[in-house]
Design a protein around this motif. Structure first.
Motif, PDB file in Angstrom:
ATOM      1  N   ARG A 107       9.416   2.825   5.162  1.00 17.34           N
ATOM      2  CA  ARG A 107      10.235   1.718   5.900  1.00 17.34           C
ATOM      3  C   ARG A 107       9.438   1.319   7.067  1.00 17.34           C
ATOM      4  O   ARG A 107       8.651   1.918   8.003  1.00 17.34           O
ATOM      5  CB  ARG A 107      11.516   2.277   6.342  1.00 17.34           C
ATOM      6  CG  ARG A 107      12.429   2.775   5.114  1.00 17.34           C
ATOM      7  CD  ARG A 107      13.937   2.803   5.632  1.00 17.34           C
ATOM      8  NE  ARG A 107      14.725   3.096   4.403  1.00 17.34           N
ATOM      9  CZ  ARG A 107      15.017   2.140   3.403  1.00 17.34           C
ATOM     10  NH1 ARG A 107      14.604   1.076   3.721  1.00 17.34           N
ATOM     11  NH2 ARG A 107      15.919   2.351   2.484  1.00 17.34           N
ATOM     12  N   SER A 108       9.361   0.044   7.303  1.00 14.89           N
ATOM     13  CA  SER A 108       8.950  -0.608   8.505  1.00 14.89           C
ATOM     14  C   SER A 108       9.619  -0.251   9.765  1.00 14.89           C
ATOM     15  O   SER A 108      10.812   0.251   9.721  1.00 14.89           O
ATOM     16  CB  SER A 108       8.862  -1.995   8.401  1.00 14.89           C
ATOM     17  OG  SER A 108       9.986  -2.633   8.413  1.00 14.89           O
ATOM     18  N   GLU A 109       9.204  -0.850  10.942  1.00 12.00           N
ATOM     19  CA  GLU A 109       9.918  -0.550  12.203  1.00 12.00           C
ATOM     20  C   GLU A 109      11.123  -1.327  12.116  1.00 12.00           C
ATOM     21  O   GLU A 109      12.097  -0.996  12.852  1.00 12.00           O
ATOM     22  CB  GLU A 109       8.945  -1.087  13.499  1.00 12.00           C
ATOM     23  CG  GLU A 109       7.725   0.192  13.519  1.00 12.00           C
ATOM     24  CD  GLU A 109       6.689   0.061  14.587  1.00 12.00           C
ATOM     25  OE1 GLU A 109       7.227  -1.058  15.493  1.00 12.00           O
ATOM     26  OE2 GLU A 109       5.677   0.612  14.853  1.00 12.00           O
ATOM     27  N   ALA A 110      11.206  -2.320  11.258  1.00 12.40           N
ATOM     28  CA  ALA A 110      12.482  -3.165  11.210  1.00 12.40           C
ATOM     29  C   ALA A 110      13.483  -2.515  10.519  1.00 12.40           C
ATOM     30  O   ALA A 110      14.511  -2.951  10.162  1.00 12.40           O
ATOM     31  CB  ALA A 110      12.107  -4.656  10.766  1.00 12.40           C
ATOM     32  N   GLY A 111      13.038  -1.402   9.707  1.00 11.78           N
ATOM     33  CA  GLY A 111      13.813  -0.773   9.022  1.00 11.78           C
ATOM     34  C   GLY A 111      14.058  -1.007   7.410  1.00 11.78           C
ATOM     35  O   GLY A 111      14.919  -0.846   6.692  1.00 11.78           O
ATOM     36  N   VAL A 112      12.962  -1.896   7.149  1.00 11.18           N
ATOM     37  CA  VAL A 112      12.953  -2.402   5.635  1.00 11.18           C
ATOM     38  C   VAL A 112      11.939  -1.704   5.005  1.00 11.18           C
ATOM     39  O   VAL A 112      10.955  -1.242   5.448  1.00 11.18           O
ATOM     40  CB  VAL A 112      12.630  -3.988   5.867  1.00 11.18           C
ATOM     41  CG1 VAL A 112      12.607  -4.602   4.313  1.00 11.18           C
ATOM     42  CG2 VAL A 112      13.784  -4.805   6.701  1.00 11.18           C
ATOM     43  N   GLN A 113      12.527  -1.526   3.558  1.00  9.61           N
ATOM     44  CA  GLN A 113      11.392  -0.941   2.525  1.00  9.61           C
ATOM     45  C   GLN A 113      10.102  -1.819   2.550  1.00  9.61           C
ATOM     46  O   GLN A 113      10.301  -2.983   2.021  1.00  9.61           O
ATOM     47  CB  GLN A 113      12.054  -0.650   1.315  1.00  9.61           C
ATOM     48  CG  GLN A 113      11.203   0.226   0.405  1.00  9.61           C
ATOM     49  CD  GLN A 113      11.910   0.838  -0.865  1.00  9.61           C
ATOM     50  OE1 GLN A 113      13.233   1.226  -0.722  1.00  9.61           O
ATOM     51  NE2 GLN A 113      11.400   0.811  -1.748  1.00  9.61           N
ATOM     52  N   TRP A 169      -4.681  -0.030  -1.723  1.00 13.02           N
ATOM     53  CA  TRP A 169      -4.531   1.293  -1.709  1.00 13.02           C
ATOM     54  C   TRP A 169      -4.079   1.553  -0.516  1.00 13.02           C
ATOM     55  O   TRP A 169      -3.755   2.726  -0.212  1.00 13.02           O
ATOM     56  CB  TRP A 169      -5.807   1.614  -2.282  1.00 13.02           C
ATOM     57  CG  TRP A 169      -6.107   1.238  -3.585  1.00 13.02           C
ATOM     58  CD1 TRP A 169      -6.947   0.485  -4.272  1.00 13.02           C
ATOM     59  CD2 TRP A 169      -5.457   2.046  -4.746  1.00 13.02           C
ATOM     60  NE1 TRP A 169      -7.042   0.464  -5.517  1.00 13.02           N
ATOM     61  CE2 TRP A 169      -6.059   1.510  -5.873  1.00 13.02           C
ATOM     62  CE3 TRP A 169      -4.745   2.846  -4.770  1.00 13.02           C
ATOM     63  CZ2 TRP A 169      -5.783   1.595  -7.101  1.00 13.02           C
ATOM     64  CZ3 TRP A 169      -4.193   3.576  -6.165  1.00 13.02           C
ATOM     65  CH2 TRP A 169      -4.556   2.705  -7.314  1.00 13.02           C
ATOM     66  N   CYS A 170      -4.429   0.845   0.534  1.00 18.94           N
ATOM     67  CA  CYS A 170      -4.375   1.848   2.085  1.00 18.94           C
ATOM     68  C   CYS A 170      -3.518   0.989   3.173  1.00 18.94           C
ATOM     69  O   CYS A 170      -3.243   1.124   4.146  1.00 18.94           O
ATOM     70  CB  CYS A 170      -5.784   1.736   2.780  1.00 18.94           C
ATOM     71  SG  CYS A 170      -6.505   0.140   2.823  1.00 18.94           S
ATOM     72  N   GLU A 171      -2.623  -0.284   2.593  1.00 21.96           N
ATOM     73  CA  GLU A 171      -1.774  -1.057   3.336  1.00 21.96           C
ATOM     74  C   GLU A 171      -0.454  -1.237   2.616  1.00 21.96           C
ATOM     75  O   GLU A 171      -0.322  -1.417   1.322  1.00 21.96           O
ATOM     76  CB  GLU A 171      -2.370  -2.217   3.700  1.00 21.96           C
ATOM     77  CG  GLU A 171      -3.450  -2.040   4.851  1.00 21.96           C
ATOM     78  CD  GLU A 171      -4.050  -3.658   5.265  1.00 21.96           C
ATOM     79  OE1 GLU A 171      -3.861  -3.905   6.459  1.00 21.96           O
ATOM     80  OE2 GLU A 171      -4.087  -4.306   4.389  1.00 21.96           O
ATOM     81  N   MET A 172       0.524  -1.332   3.509  1.00 22.51           N
ATOM     82  CA  MET A 172       1.976  -1.710   2.935  1.00 22.51           C
ATOM     83  C   MET A 172       2.404  -2.707   4.060  1.00 22.51           C
ATOM     84  O   MET A 172       2.026  -2.837   4.917  1.00 22.51           O
ATOM     85  CB  MET A 172       2.944  -0.616   2.950  1.00 22.51           C
ATOM     86  CG  MET A 172       2.666   0.377   1.740  1.00 22.51           C
ATOM     87  SD  MET A 172       3.911   1.947   1.833  1.00 22.51           S
ATOM     88  CE  MET A 172       4.539   1.505   0.259  1.00 22.51           C
ATOM     89  N   GLN A 173       3.180  -3.856   3.423  1.00 24.07           N
ATOM     90  CA  GLN A 173       3.678  -4.827   4.347  1.00 24.07           C
ATOM     91  C   GLN A 173       5.264  -4.989   4.472  1.00 24.07           C
ATOM     92  O   GLN A 173       5.930  -4.629   3.107  1.00 24.07           O
ATOM     93  CB  GLN A 173       3.168  -6.272   3.648  1.00 24.07           C
ATOM     94  CG  GLN A 173       3.272  -7.236   4.746  1.00 24.07           C
ATOM     95  CD  GLN A 173       2.747  -8.499   4.239  1.00 24.07           C
ATOM     96  OE1 GLN A 173       2.370  -8.712   3.024  1.00 24.07           O
ATOM     97  NE2 GLN A 173       2.471  -9.469   5.277  1.00 24.07           N
TER      98      GLN A 173
END
Length: 196
Positions: free
Chosen positions: A158-164, A170-174
């Motif tokens: 989950r991001s800091e905004a609380g969204v999945q 391979w090394c990043e999520m958005q």
């Protein structure tokens, strides 16, 4: 027919005398007493006016333990520069009744460039991670886990905004809402591990 609620018992535990009950499955008789031949739950069934039948049934789910080589699903609890602490929630697709603690060491996060791995760029607390058990750990009964294979790593974050978040490499999520990128050791999830 009546029966009493199950109560846990250990292997070799003396259950009652042969005058009080008849020995059923999972039990044996010695010196006029009925003993449990395995660890499980005590079951006492009685029919009409006959002696109750005492049995011990094994609770198969409680026997499930993470074995070396098993793929487990775990939740990250805390991280520091050397390792991530996790709680193991599933072995394969079977949920565990009680959680086990595990540790993913820095050198076990990736298969390549192990010296450049930074734990905080791989995991964050509350991430859901697929990992493989590599050994039964230290005195605190921690399991040592690895995410060095491509199929292993973060599957839900989950991001800091609380969204999945959505994996973009391979090394990043958005974060789909704020479009901010965060570093993770992303798993290439195989279809059998996807829970719909």
């Amino acid at each position: 027919m009546s029966w009493q609620p199950l109560s846990p018992c250990a292997a070799g535990e003396r259950l009652c005398s042969t005058e009080e009950a008849t020995a059923g499955s999972g039990t044996y008789i010695r010196h006029g007493f009925i003993f449990s031949s395995l660890a499980g739950c005590l079951e006492r069934k009685s029919e009409d006016n006959e002696l109750p039948v005492v049995s011990v049934v094994r609770d198969s789910e409680s026997q499930l333990l993470p074995n070396v080589g098993a793929v487990v699903t775990c939740k990250v609890c805390s991280i520091n520069a050397r390792f991530a602490k996790v709680h193991i929630l599933y072995v394969g697709s079977t949920p565990l009744k009680s959680t086990f603690r595990g540790t993913i060491r820095r050198q076990d996060i990736r298969a390549t460039e192990k010296d450049k791995v930074e734990v905080y760029k791989s995991f964050r607390p509350s991430d859901i991670v697929l990992a493989k058990v590599i050994s039964l750990g230290d005195a605190q009964s921690n399991y040592l886990l690895s995410t060095a294979e491509n199929e292993l790593g973060v599957v839900v974050a989950r991001s800091e905004a609380g969204v999945q978040m959505v994996p973009i490499s391979w090394c990043e999520m958005q974060c789909p809402r704020t479009h901010t990128k965060e570093f993770r050791k992303v798993a290439r999830v195989q279809p059998q591990f996807l829970q719909t």
